[in-house]
Design a protein around this motif. Sequence first.
Motif, PDB file in Angstrom:
ATOM      1  N   LEU A  54       0.848  -1.193   0.000  1.00 48.56           N
ATOM      2  CA  LEU A  54       0.000   0.000   0.000  1.00 48.56           C
ATOM      3  C   LEU A  54       0.883   1.243   0.000  1.00 48.56           C
ATOM      4  CD1 LEU A  54      -2.799   1.258   0.183  1.00 48.56           C
ATOM      5  CD2 LEU A  54      -2.715   0.913   2.657  1.00 48.56           C
ATOM      6  N   ASP A  55       0.740   2.082  -1.022  1.00 44.14           N
ATOM      7  CA  ASP A  55       1.567   3.274  -1.152  1.00 44.14           C
ATOM      8  C   ASP A  55       0.980   4.496  -0.468  1.00 44.14           C
ATOM      9  OD1 ASP A  55       3.574   2.030  -2.840  1.00 44.14           O
ATOM     10  OD2 ASP A  55       2.064   2.057  -4.427  1.00 44.14           O
ATOM     11  N   VAL A  56      -0.308   4.747  -0.697  1.00 41.90           N
ATOM     12  CA  VAL A  56      -0.902   5.986  -0.186  1.00 41.90           C
ATOM     13  C   VAL A  56      -2.348   5.752   0.239  1.00 41.90           C
ATOM     14  CG1 VAL A  56      -1.550   6.802  -2.511  1.00 41.90           C
ATOM     15  CG2 VAL A  56      -1.259   8.465  -0.644  1.00 41.90           C
ATOM     16  N   VAL A  57      -2.720   6.400   1.342  1.00 43.02           N
ATOM     17  CA  VAL A  57      -4.091   6.347   1.855  1.00 43.02           C
ATOM     18  C   VAL A  57      -4.575   7.787   2.023  1.00 43.02           C
ATOM     19  CG1 VAL A  57      -5.605   5.578   3.714  1.00 43.02           C
ATOM     20  CG2 VAL A  57      -3.635   4.173   3.054  1.00 43.02           C
ATOM     21  N   PRO A  58      -5.211   8.340   0.983  1.00 44.15           N
ATOM     22  CA  PRO A  58      -5.788   9.677   1.121  1.00 44.15           C
ATOM     23  C   PRO A  58      -7.253   9.564   1.559  1.00 44.15           C
ATOM     24  CG  PRO A  58      -5.674   9.068  -1.196  1.00 44.15           C
ATOM     25  CD  PRO A  58      -5.180   7.889  -0.393  1.00 44.15           C
ATOM     26  N   LEU A  59      -7.561  10.116   2.704  1.00 42.57           N
ATOM     27  CA  LEU A  59      -8.940  10.128   3.204  1.00 42.57           C
ATOM     28  C   LEU A  59      -9.513  11.504   2.894  1.00 42.57           C
ATOM     29  CD1 LEU A  59      -8.344   8.305   6.609  1.00 42.57           C
ATOM     30  CD2 LEU A  59      -9.133   7.321   4.437  1.00 42.57           C
ATOM     31  N   SER A  60     -10.211  11.586   1.780  1.00 48.09           N
ATOM     32  CA  SER A  60     -10.846  12.835   1.351  1.00 48.09           C
ATOM     33  C   SER A  60     -11.963  12.499   0.387  1.00 48.09           C
ATOM     34  CB  SER A  60      -9.822  13.777   0.694  1.00 48.09           C
ATOM     35  OG  SER A  60      -9.480  13.365  -0.610  1.00 48.09           O
ATOM     36  N   GLU A  68     -14.813  12.165  12.464  1.00 50.92           N
ATOM     37  CA  GLU A  68     -14.035  11.196  11.688  1.00 50.92           C
ATOM     38  C   GLU A  68     -12.533  11.363  11.909  1.00 50.92           C
ATOM     39  OE1 GLU A  68     -16.946  10.374   7.864  1.00 50.92           O
ATOM     40  OE2 GLU A  68     -15.844  12.278   7.953  1.00 50.92           O
ATOM     41  N   VAL A  69     -12.063  12.612  11.995  1.00 53.08           N
ATOM     42  CA  VAL A  69     -10.630  12.840  12.238  1.00 53.08           C
ATOM     43  C   VAL A  69     -10.251  12.306  13.623  1.00 53.08           C
ATOM     44  CG1 VAL A  69      -8.785  14.551  12.436  1.00 53.08           C
ATOM     45  CG2 VAL A  69     -10.542  14.837  10.683  1.00 53.08           C
ATOM     46  N   ILE A  70     -11.112  12.524  14.603  1.00 50.06           N
ATOM     47  CA  ILE A  70     -10.859  11.978  15.944  1.00 50.06           C
ATOM     48  C   ILE A  70     -10.818  10.459  15.887  1.00 50.06           C
ATOM     49  CG2 ILE A  70     -11.868  11.712  18.249  1.00 50.06           C
ATOM     50  CD1 ILE A  70     -12.819  14.672  17.963  1.00 50.06           C
ATOM     51  N   GLN A  71     -11.718   9.846  15.122  1.00 51.28           N
ATOM     52  CA  GLN A  71     -11.732   8.390  14.945  1.00 51.28           C
ATOM     53  C   GLN A  71     -10.387   7.919  14.388  1.00 51.28           C
ATOM     54  OE1 GLN A  71     -14.644   7.084  12.038  1.00 51.28           O
ATOM     55  NE2 GLN A  71     -13.792   5.041  11.915  1.00 51.28           N
ATOM     56  N   VAL A  72      -9.853   8.615  13.389  1.00 49.70           N
ATOM     57  CA  VAL A  72      -8.558   8.256  12.805  1.00 49.70           C
ATOM     58  C   VAL A  72      -7.461   8.361  13.862  1.00 49.70           C
ATOM     59  CG1 VAL A  72      -6.788   8.961  11.141  1.00 49.70           C
ATOM     60  CG2 VAL A  72      -9.190   8.859  10.438  1.00 49.70           C
ATOM     61  N   ILE A 108      -2.071  12.340  15.150  1.00 41.16           N
ATOM     62  CA  ILE A 108      -1.955  11.833  13.778  1.00 41.16           C
ATOM     63  C   ILE A 108      -0.517  11.963  13.288  1.00 41.16           C
ATOM     64  CG2 ILE A 108      -2.629  12.289  11.366  1.00 41.16           C
ATOM     65  CD1 ILE A 108      -5.450  12.983  12.518  1.00 41.16           C
ATOM     66  N   GLU A 109       0.095  13.110  13.536  1.00 37.13           N
ATOM     67  CA  GLU A 109       1.467  13.332  13.079  1.00 37.13           C
ATOM     68  C   GLU A 109       2.468  12.463  13.838  1.00 37.13           C
ATOM     69  OE1 GLU A 109       1.993  17.591  13.185  1.00 37.13           O
ATOM     70  OE2 GLU A 109       0.945  17.820  11.257  1.00 37.13           O
ATOM     71  N   ALA A 159     -12.605   1.382   0.853  1.00 34.25           N
ATOM     72  CA  ALA A 159     -12.925   0.637   2.075  1.00 34.25           C
ATOM     73  C   ALA A 159     -13.362   1.618   3.149  1.00 34.25           C
ATOM     74  CB  ALA A 159     -11.711  -0.160   2.534  1.00 34.25           C
ATOM     75  N   SER A 160     -13.735   1.107   4.299  1.00 35.57           N
ATOM     76  CA  SER A 160     -14.116   1.965   5.421  1.00 35.57           C
ATOM     77  C   SER A 160     -12.890   2.739   5.917  1.00 35.57           C
ATOM     78  CB  SER A 160     -14.667   1.118   6.563  1.00 35.57           C
ATOM     79  OG  SER A 160     -13.625   0.306   7.106  1.00 35.57           O
ATOM     80  N   ILE A 161     -13.142   3.837   6.623  1.00 40.57           N
ATOM     81  CA  ILE A 161     -12.042   4.599   7.209  1.00 40.57           C
ATOM     82  C   ILE A 161     -11.234   3.687   8.133  1.00 40.57           C
ATOM     83  CG2 ILE A 161     -11.460   6.475   8.811  1.00 40.57           C
ATOM     84  CD1 ILE A 161     -13.840   8.043   7.625  1.00 40.57           C
ATOM     85  N   GLU A 162     -11.908   2.911   8.943  1.00 40.05           N
ATOM     86  CA  GLU A 162     -11.220   2.018   9.887  1.00 40.05           C
ATOM     87  C   GLU A 162     -10.295   1.040   9.168  1.00 40.05           C
ATOM     88  OE1 GLU A 162     -12.597  -0.324  13.792  1.00 40.05           O
ATOM     89  OE2 GLU A 162     -13.593  -1.013  11.964  1.00 40.05           O
TER      90      GLU A 162
END
Length: 175
Positions: A54-60, A68-72, A108-109, A159-162
């Motif tokens: 997996l190279d990149v996961v852009p959530l947008s 959702e950001v808190i979930q991440v 996140i960072e 897929a789902s955010i999770e």
Amino acid sequence: ASYGSHAMFHVIGITPEAHDWQTASGSVSMMPEVLTRSDLDTFFATWDGMGGRLDVVPLSTPQLTLTEVIQVAEQLAGHRVHPDTTLLVYTPMEIKQACEQLGVKATIEAAGGRLVHGHDFFATFAKEIRETHGWERMMTHSVKMANICEGYGYKPTPASIERCVASAIAGRIRK
């Protein structure tokens, strides 16, 4: 439709031209198409990529809400994004600022992800970014973005955010 010609559809009782089935169909005798879970499973299987790097996961697309950001962030806490995978979490400026104040951005960072504001991933030179980084496999929570980015040369998996975050941590497409 996410690009190209736009499909026309009616939702009975919702769109103004579709008070009932006869009005929506223009009195033409036809059966409405019904999608089953099996239809959806077959469709998503064409984008599976299970186990692949997996190279990149852009959530947008849409950009993530504060919840959702808190979930991440909660899912990332105590973990690290795989060093060969880039996790990009897109949100509006106001939500990014709130995340900074709440410490969510720092979480996140600290895990190796990036909280980004502004345009969606596909609108920020996604093809050129893919070519520059040599990215191929992408995972996202947006079927719209998967469809658009497939046209840019990505091999997308929606897929789902999770599931996206778990895969970013593993560096591979996971169930």
